[in-house]
Scaffold this motif. Structure first.
Motif, PDB file in Angstrom:
ATOM      1  N   LEU A  78       0.812  -1.217   0.000  1.00  0.00           N
ATOM      2  CA  LEU A  78       0.000   0.000   0.000  1.00  0.00           C
ATOM      3  C   LEU A  78       0.850   1.273   0.000  1.00  0.00           C
ATOM      4  O   LEU A  78       0.315   2.375   0.000  1.00  0.00           O
ATOM      5  CB  LEU A  78      -0.945   0.017   1.210  1.00  0.00           C
ATOM      6  N   GLN A  79       2.161   1.108   0.000  1.00  0.00           N
ATOM      7  CA  GLN A  79       3.110   2.218  -0.128  1.00  0.00           C
ATOM      8  C   GLN A  79       2.922   3.309   0.923  1.00  0.00           C
ATOM      9  O   GLN A  79       3.178   4.485   0.676  1.00  0.00           O
ATOM     10  CB  GLN A  79       3.012   2.823  -1.539  1.00  0.00           C
ATOM     11  N   GLY A  80       2.463   2.920   2.090  1.00  0.00           N
ATOM     12  CA  GLY A  80       2.365   3.860   3.194  1.00  0.00           C
ATOM     13  C   GLY A  80       1.334   4.953   3.023  1.00  0.00           C
ATOM     14  O   GLY A  80       1.445   6.025   3.632  1.00  0.00           O
ATOM     15  N   VAL A  81       0.283   4.711   2.225  1.00  0.00           N
ATOM     16  CA  VAL A  81      -0.721   5.744   1.991  1.00  0.00           C
ATOM     17  C   VAL A  81      -1.562   5.969   3.240  1.00  0.00           C
ATOM     18  O   VAL A  81      -1.672   5.107   4.117  1.00  0.00           O
ATOM     19  CB  VAL A  81      -1.620   5.390   0.791  1.00  0.00           C
ATOM     20  N   ASP A  82      -2.168   7.147   3.290  1.00  0.00           N
ATOM     21  CA  ASP A  82      -3.008   7.533   4.428  1.00  0.00           C
ATOM     22  C   ASP A  82      -4.478   7.242   4.198  1.00  0.00           C
ATOM     23  O   ASP A  82      -5.281   7.284   5.140  1.00  0.00           O
ATOM     24  CB  ASP A  82      -2.827   9.024   4.710  1.00  0.00           C
ATOM     25  N   ALA A  83      -4.859   6.980   2.962  1.00  0.00           N
ATOM     26  CA  ALA A  83      -6.240   6.669   2.599  1.00  0.00           C
ATOM     27  C   ALA A  83      -6.221   5.997   1.231  1.00  0.00           C
ATOM     28  O   ALA A  83      -5.215   6.054   0.511  1.00  0.00           O
ATOM     29  CB  ALA A  83      -7.095   7.934   2.568  1.00  0.00           C
ATOM     30  N   ILE A  84      -7.323   5.361   0.874  1.00  0.00           N
ATOM     31  CA  ILE A  84      -7.391   4.599  -0.372  1.00  0.00           C
ATOM     32  C   ILE A  84      -8.710   4.880  -1.087  1.00  0.00           C
ATOM     33  O   ILE A  84      -9.766   4.979  -0.441  1.00  0.00           O
ATOM     34  CB  ILE A  84      -7.266   3.086  -0.099  1.00  0.00           C
TER      35      ILE A  84
END
Length: 224
Positions: A39-45
């Motif tokens: 998820l590459q360290g994302v904060d939201a999806i």
């Protein structure tokens, strides 16, 4: 800068539009691939609209088993904000992150129109920049957008405030109780059939009233 991942599945159509909406909202869009486990360290999806895996079997039924969905489901259950738009909403239901299902429109034809919505819940991670009762207009385009669930589930969604947006003026696809979008009980996972990412610029849509979905998640992340 806040990073919002947008997942691309084979057959996704609106992933580029979703990334643009994320950028216009002030976040950094991150392209995520269905076959990855990162998820590459994302904060939201964001799970975008389209026809993932050709809509074979059922809409979203195969995408639910994409490798990245293992990570998305785990992250969502841990509180990460996840927004599913159109096909993304179908994937969320197939993944059991949201209840109910989306079936073929009651008139059996594809619908494409600018659609009025009434905001019913402004406390989710994706709707906090709206007001309860506010009416917004965003594009709608689907052939299998009718939301259905058993009576007990519908009553629970209504009673616990988990209906996020409702169709106003006309019900375009036969969704029960005019439901256009719902949330989980925690408020971090939202699915809706209309396309807010197509209403973020005056030039390319009916207005900018869809941008609030993307600015809302930034507000919710900052306030954590």
């Amino acid at each position: 800068m806040t990073k919002v991942g947008v997942v691309t599945f084979p057959g996704s159509l609106d992933d580029v539009d979703a990334r643009r909406a994320v950028r216009l909202a002030g976040a950094e869009p991150v392209a995520l691939w269905h076959g990855d486990h990162d998820l590459q360290g994302v904060d939201a999806i964001v799970l975008p609209g389209g026809f993932s895996y050709g809509d074979y079997l059922r809409c979203g039924a195969i995408a639910r088993f994409a490798p990245i969905m293992t990570e998305v489901v785990e992250a969502a259950n841990g509180g990460l904000p996840v927004l599913g738009i159109c096909n993304g909403f179908q994937i969320l239901c197939e993944s059991h992150l949201l209840p109910g299902a989306l079936i073929r429109n009651d008139h059996r034809t594809f619908v494409c129109r600018d659609q009025q919505l009434v905001v019913e819940n402004a406390s989710t991670a994706w709707t906090s920049d709206y007001a309860v009762g506010q009416t917004v207009t965003v594009p709608l385009k689907n052939g299998e957008g009718g939301f259905v669930a058993d009576v007990d589930t519908l009553d629970r969604l209504e009673g616990e405030g988990q209906v996020v947006v409702r169709y106003a003026g006309v019900n375009p696809n036969g969704s029960l109780r005019d439901i256009a979008g719902i949330t989980n009980d925690r408020g971090n996972v939202v699915g809706l059939m209309p396309h807010p990412e197509h209403a973020v610029e005056e030039l390319t849509g009916p207005g900018t009233e869809g941008l609030g979905f993307f600015t809302s998640v930034l507000t919710s992340l900052v306030s954590r």
